[in-house]
Scaffold this motif. Structure first.
Motif, short mmCIF file in Angstrom:
data_model
loop_
_atom_site.label_atom_id
_atom_site.label_comp_id
_atom_site.label_asym_id
_atom_site.label_seq_id
_atom_site.Cartn_x
_atom_site.Cartn_y
_atom_site.Cartn_z
N GLY A 1 0.86 -1.09 0.13
CA GLY A 1 0.01 0.21 0.07
C GLY A 1 0.81 1.26 0.08
N ILE A 2 0.16 2.34 -0.44
CA ILE A 2 0.92 3.77 -0.26
C ILE A 2 0.86 4.23 0.99
N SER B 1 -8.64 -0.04 -0.53
CA SER B 1 -8.26 0.97 -1.61
C SER B 1 -9.06 0.90 -2.66
N LEU B 2 -9.35 -0.28 -3.26
CA LEU B 2 -10.39 -0.47 -4.28
C LEU B 2 -11.70 -0.24 -3.86
N LYS C 1 -11.49 -2.52 -11.76
CA LYS C 1 -11.59 -3.06 -10.51
C LYS C 1 -11.47 -4.49 -9.91
N GLU C 2 -10.89 -5.11 -11.09
CA GLU C 2 -10.47 -6.64 -10.49
C GLU C 2 -9.73 -6.91 -9.58
N LYS C 3 -10.21 -7.43 -8.28
CA LYS C 3 -9.63 -7.24 -7.02
C LYS C 3 -8.19 -8.47 -7.30
N ILE C 4 -8.23 -9.43 -7.96
CA ILE C 4 -6.99 -10.53 -8.00
C ILE C 4 -5.97 -9.76 -9.04
N TYR C 5 -6.62 -9.34 -10.13
CA TYR C 5 -5.75 -8.51 -10.88
C TYR C 5 -4.71 -7.44 -10.39
N ASN C 6 -5.44 -6.73 -9.42
CA ASN C 6 -4.88 -5.43 -8.67
C ASN C 6 -4.02 -5.99 -7.71
#
Length: 120
Positions: free
Chosen positions: A31-32, A45-46, A80-85
């Motif tokens: 995370g930032i 964050s998403l 917004k793909e959770k796994i991708y991000n």
């Protein structure tokens, strides 16, 4: 005995006094910091509709995700793909750690940090 101690995505608060250690202990956080803190920060964050995700290397201190930032990198969220991000955050964290070990540091531009600050 050790030259370098790195925690990778520790999901809990370590209850110890880090000031007692002679060498800093580094954490790779997905995370930032200081905007995306805590466990599962990429997923949170998403949900908050942040425009960016990233990774941070910081020194662990006696407070949660608040130690001195050493290196950071980020990417713009394209879907917004959770796994991708989440996989992109893991990949970015791996790259950031490799560069850190090679004594290369990255910093997030101020305009991106300001955008994150404004979207809390």
């Amino acid at each position: 005995k050790y030259n370098l101690i790195i925690s990778i995505g520790c999901p809990c608060l370590i209850k110890t006094n880090f000031e007692n250690y002679k060498k800093p202990i580094y954490n790779i956080h997905g995370g930032i910091i200081p905007f995306q803190i805590g466990r599962f920060s990429p997923l949170k964050s998403l949900q908050k509709d942040n425009k960016y995700l990233g990774s941070t290397i910081h020194i662990i201190d006696n407070y949660f995700d608040s130690g001195k930032i050493i290196s950071q990198d980020y990417f713009k969220i394209k879907n917004k793909e959770k796994i991708y991000n989440y996989n992109n955050v893991l990949k970015l964290s791996s790259e950031l750690m490799s560069e850190f070990i090679s004594n290369k540091f990255k910093y997030i531009p101020n305009n991106i940090l300001e955008d994150l600050r404004n979207n809390l």
